[in-house]
Scaffold this motif. Structure first.
Motif, PDB file in Angstrom:
ATOM      1  N   PRO A 127      -0.077  -6.619  -6.601  1.00 47.61           N
ATOM      2  CA  PRO A 127       0.465  -7.120  -7.625  1.00 47.61           C
ATOM      3  C   PRO A 127       0.021  -7.785  -8.868  1.00 47.61           C
ATOM      4  CG  PRO A 127       0.980  -8.328  -5.540  1.00 47.61           C
ATOM      5  CD  PRO A 127      -0.287  -7.554  -5.365  1.00 47.61           C
ATOM      6  N   GLN A 128       0.680  -7.570  -9.914  1.00 54.19           N
ATOM      7  CA  GLN A 128       0.144  -8.124 -11.371  1.00 54.19           C
ATOM      8  C   GLN A 128       1.099  -9.256 -11.707  1.00 54.19           C
ATOM      9  OE1 GLN A 128      -0.425  -4.828 -14.002  1.00 54.19           O
ATOM     10  NE2 GLN A 128      -1.476  -3.525 -12.573  1.00 54.19           N
ATOM     11  N   THR A 129       0.645 -10.121 -12.662  1.00 56.91           N
ATOM     12  CA  THR A 129       1.394 -11.133 -13.373  1.00 56.91           C
ATOM     13  C   THR A 129       2.552 -10.572 -14.156  1.00 56.91           C
ATOM     14  OG1 THR A 129      -0.105 -12.949 -12.682  1.00 56.91           O
ATOM     15  CG2 THR A 129       1.634 -13.343 -14.354  1.00 56.91           C
ATOM     16  N   LEU A 130       3.607 -11.012 -14.033  1.00 55.33           N
ATOM     17  CA  LEU A 130       4.710 -10.502 -14.797  1.00 55.33           C
ATOM     18  C   LEU A 130       4.638 -11.330 -16.031  1.00 55.33           C
ATOM     19  CD1 LEU A 130       7.247  -8.638 -15.246  1.00 55.33           C
ATOM     20  CD2 LEU A 130       8.491 -10.539 -14.617  1.00 55.33           C
ATOM     21  N   PRO A 131       4.419 -10.473 -17.359  1.00 53.35           N
ATOM     22  CA  PRO A 131       4.517 -11.377 -18.533  1.00 53.35           C
ATOM     23  C   PRO A 131       5.622 -12.246 -18.826  1.00 53.35           C
ATOM     24  CG  PRO A 131       3.844  -8.826 -18.887  1.00 53.35           C
ATOM     25  CD  PRO A 131       4.469  -9.162 -17.493  1.00 53.35           C
ATOM     26  N   ASN A 132       5.690 -13.188 -19.585  1.00 60.13           N
ATOM     27  CA  ASN A 132       6.942 -14.010 -19.891  1.00 60.13           C
ATOM     28  C   ASN A 132       7.414 -14.738 -18.764  1.00 60.13           C
ATOM     29  OD1 ASN A 132       6.376 -13.420 -22.565  1.00 60.13           O
ATOM     30  ND2 ASN A 132       7.728 -11.502 -22.301  1.00 60.13           N
ATOM     31  N   SER A 133       6.966 -14.955 -17.458  1.00 65.59           N
ATOM     32  CA  SER A 133       7.428 -15.436 -16.312  1.00 65.59           C
ATOM     33  C   SER A 133       6.653 -16.746 -15.979  1.00 65.59           C
ATOM     34  CB  SER A 133       7.188 -14.635 -15.105  1.00 65.59           C
ATOM     35  OG  SER A 133       5.892 -14.146 -14.692  1.00 65.59           O
ATOM     36  N   ASN A 134       5.789 -17.519 -16.933  1.00 67.47           N
ATOM     37  CA  ASN A 134       5.060 -18.620 -16.826  1.00 67.47           C
ATOM     38  C   ASN A 134       4.309 -18.396 -15.458  1.00 67.47           C
ATOM     39  OD1 ASN A 134       6.358 -19.802 -19.004  1.00 67.47           O
ATOM     40  ND2 ASN A 134       8.095 -20.434 -17.723  1.00 67.47           N
ATOM     41  N   GLY A 135       3.767 -17.238 -15.147  1.00 68.84           N
ATOM     42  CA  GLY A 135       2.843 -17.141 -14.068  1.00 68.84           C
ATOM     43  C   GLY A 135       3.544 -17.299 -12.718  1.00 68.84           C
ATOM     44  N   ALA A 136       4.931 -17.358 -12.693  1.00 68.39           N
ATOM     45  CA  ALA A 136       5.633 -17.476 -11.598  1.00 68.39           C
ATOM     46  C   ALA A 136       5.967 -16.084 -10.772  1.00 68.39           C
ATOM     47  CB  ALA A 136       6.916 -18.289 -11.552  1.00 68.39           C
ATOM     48  N   LEU A 137       6.007 -15.197 -11.338  1.00 67.14           N
ATOM     49  CA  LEU A 137       6.557 -14.062 -10.692  1.00 67.14           C
ATOM     50  C   LEU A 137       5.286 -12.812 -10.867  1.00 67.14           C
ATOM     51  CD1 LEU A 137      10.331 -13.358 -12.090  1.00 67.14           C
ATOM     52  CD2 LEU A 137       9.458 -13.921  -9.887  1.00 67.14           C
ATOM     53  N   SER A 138       5.186 -11.983  -9.811  1.00 67.67           N
ATOM     54  CA  SER A 138       4.227 -10.932  -9.818  1.00 67.67           C
ATOM     55  C   SER A 138       5.034  -9.625  -9.754  1.00 67.67           C
ATOM     56  CB  SER A 138       3.297 -10.944  -8.831  1.00 67.67           C
ATOM     57  OG  SER A 138       2.498 -12.154  -8.804  1.00 67.67           O
ATOM     58  N   TYR A 139       4.370  -8.427  -9.888  1.00 68.32           N
ATOM     59  CA  TYR A 139       5.254  -7.228  -9.907  1.00 68.32           C
ATOM     60  C   TYR A 139       4.081  -6.093  -9.647  1.00 68.32           C
ATOM     61  CZ  TYR A 139       3.245  -5.247 -14.209  1.00 68.32           C
ATOM     62  OH  TYR A 139       2.415  -4.836 -15.065  1.00 68.32           O
ATOM     63  N   TYR A 140       4.661  -4.977  -9.235  1.00 65.07           N
ATOM     64  CA  TYR A 140       3.791  -3.466  -9.424  1.00 65.07           C
ATOM     65  C   TYR A 140       5.090  -2.544  -9.331  1.00 65.07           C
ATOM     66  CZ  TYR A 140       4.337  -3.732  -4.071  1.00 65.07           C
ATOM     67  OH  TYR A 140       4.754  -3.686  -2.758  1.00 65.07           O
ATOM     68  N   THR A 141       4.738  -1.478  -9.968  1.00 60.34           N
ATOM     69  CA  THR A 141       5.606  -0.201 -10.343  1.00 60.34           C
ATOM     70  C   THR A 141       5.731   0.589  -8.849  1.00 60.34           C
ATOM     71  OG1 THR A 141       3.677   0.933 -11.161  1.00 60.34           O
ATOM     72  CG2 THR A 141       5.205  -0.354 -12.571  1.00 60.34           C
ATOM     73  N   TYR A 142       6.837   1.201  -8.823  1.00 56.26           N
ATOM     74  CA  TYR A 142       6.990   2.362  -7.538  1.00 56.26           C
ATOM     75  C   TYR A 142       7.907   3.425  -8.245  1.00 56.26           C
ATOM     76  CZ  TYR A 142      11.831   0.449  -7.483  1.00 56.26           C
ATOM     77  OH  TYR A 142      13.128   0.272  -7.701  1.00 56.26           O
ATOM     78  N   SER A 143       7.623   4.359  -7.666  1.00 53.23           N
ATOM     79  CA  SER A 143       8.579   5.679  -7.798  1.00 53.23           C
ATOM     80  C   SER A 143       8.591   6.516  -6.681  1.00 53.23           C
ATOM     81  CB  SER A 143       7.761   6.302  -8.835  1.00 53.23           C
ATOM     82  OG  SER A 143       8.422   7.607  -9.087  1.00 53.23           O
ATOM     83  N   PHE A 144       9.843   7.065  -6.289  1.00 55.24           N
ATOM     84  CA  PHE A 144       9.862   7.943  -5.212  1.00 55.24           C
ATOM     85  C   PHE A 144      10.318   9.193  -5.524  1.00 55.24           C
ATOM     86  CE2 PHE A 144      13.020   4.415  -4.026  1.00 55.24           C
ATOM     87  CZ  PHE A 144      12.094   3.578  -3.603  1.00 55.24           C
ATOM     88  N   GLU A 145      10.333  10.310  -4.584  1.00 49.88           N
ATOM     89  CA  GLU A 145      10.829  11.538  -5.090  1.00 49.88           C
ATOM     90  C   GLU A 145      12.098  11.539  -5.401  1.00 49.88           C
ATOM     91  OE1 GLU A 145      11.043  14.116  -1.289  1.00 49.88           O
ATOM     92  OE2 GLU A 145       9.291  13.037  -1.286  1.00 49.88           O
ATOM     93  N   ALA A 146      12.530  12.408  -6.348  1.00 45.96           N
ATOM     94  CA  ALA A 146      13.929  12.355  -6.874  1.00 45.96           C
ATOM     95  C   ALA A 146      14.931  12.523  -5.730  1.00 45.96           C
ATOM     96  CB  ALA A 146      14.003  13.371  -8.038  1.00 45.96           C
ATOM     97  N   GLY A 147      14.718  13.420  -4.613  1.00 42.95           N
ATOM     98  CA  GLY A 147      15.703  13.572  -3.604  1.00 42.95           C
ATOM     99  C   GLY A 147      16.063  12.302  -2.681  1.00 42.95           C
ATOM    100  N   ILE A 148      15.446  11.455  -2.778  1.00 41.60           N
ATOM    101  CA  ILE A 148      15.889  10.059  -2.236  1.00 41.60           C
ATOM    102  C   ILE A 148      16.929   9.314  -2.896  1.00 41.60           C
ATOM    103  CG2 ILE A 148      15.195   8.058  -1.030  1.00 41.60           C
ATOM    104  CD1 ILE A 148      12.416   9.138  -0.827  1.00 41.60           C
ATOM    105  N   ASN A 149      18.134   9.326  -2.249  1.00 47.85           N
ATOM    106  CA  ASN A 149      19.328   8.568  -2.960  1.00 47.85           C
ATOM    107  C   ASN A 149      20.319   8.288  -2.141  1.00 47.85           C
ATOM    108  OD1 ASN A 149      20.934  10.960  -2.758  1.00 47.85           O
ATOM    109  ND2 ASN A 149      20.280  11.695  -4.860  1.00 47.85           N
ATOM    110  N   GLY A 150      21.283   7.464  -2.162  1.00 44.76           N
ATOM    111  CA  GLY A 150      22.357   7.430  -1.314  1.00 44.76           C
ATOM    112  C   GLY A 150      21.936   6.072  -0.464  1.00 44.76           C
TER     113      GLY A 150
END
Length: 188
Positions: A140-163
């Motif tokens: 995780p990285q610190t989310l900007p503009n969250s006063n250091g209270a939130l972290s995030y990371y990016t994700y992506s799955f293949e396009a066929g996963i839905n529903g």
């Protein structure tokens, strides 16, 4: 000689006064109503669903109901404090799920997994038959503009996963590890 020394001084001042390269600067992120999954809200949903299931299916299990209610109340307090720390308006509310998705939890096939700072979260996307379709984890990285209270990371799955899918969350903080699964859907 005096002119050379002056030119060298001016050159050095210009060299060090110029802004540094932005190559090392993190890419700015923009949280929109449709590009994130907020783990804390999913965990809150899990606690609420656990309590509702116990009250409906096992009403004589007083100890279980009291424990589930205490867990939900404690987590609601935690989430309210987190929202107060971050400030109102940082996370835009997502639109309702499409009719093709059962339940109230849906998220995009690529975006940002948001979590409280100090919590590490991973999640697995499982088919309705519990077949693993994707795993999302990271540092995780610190989310900007969250006063250091939130972290995030990016994700992506293949396009066929839905529903409709099953979302299995593993949540680790300084107190405990919580692993649970909850029905969800991926926005088409």
């Amino acid at each position: 000689m005096k002119i050379k020394l002056t030119l060298v001084t001016v050159f050095c001042l210009l060299l060090f006064a110029c802004p540094s390269s932005d190559d090392d600067a993190p890419t700015p992120i923009e949280i929109t109503a449709t590009n994130y999954l907020f783990e804390a809200e999913v965990t809150q949903e899990f606690y609420a669903k656990t309590l509702a299931d116990l009250e409906q299916n096992d009403p004589n299990n007083t100890a279980g109901i009291l424990e589930a209610d205490a867990n939900l109340n404690s987590y609601n307090e935690f989430l309210n404090n987190l929202i107060e720390t971050v400030g109102i308006g940082v996370l835009p509310p997502p639109p309702p799920c499409p009719d093709s998705i059962v339940g109230e939890l849906c998220f995009p096939n690529e975006g940002f997994l948001l979590m409280p700072a100090g919590v590490n979260v991973s999640f697995r996307i499982l088919s309705e038959n519990s077949e693993e379709l994707a795993v999302v984890s990271g540092q995780p990285q610190t989310l900007p503009n969250s006063n250091g209270a939130l972290s995030y990371y990016t994700y992506s799955f293949e396009a066929g996963i839905n529903g409709p899918i099953l979302l299995e969350i593993t949540r680790v903080d300084e107190n405990a590890t919580l692993i649970y699964a909850i029905p969800a859907g991926i926005r088409p």
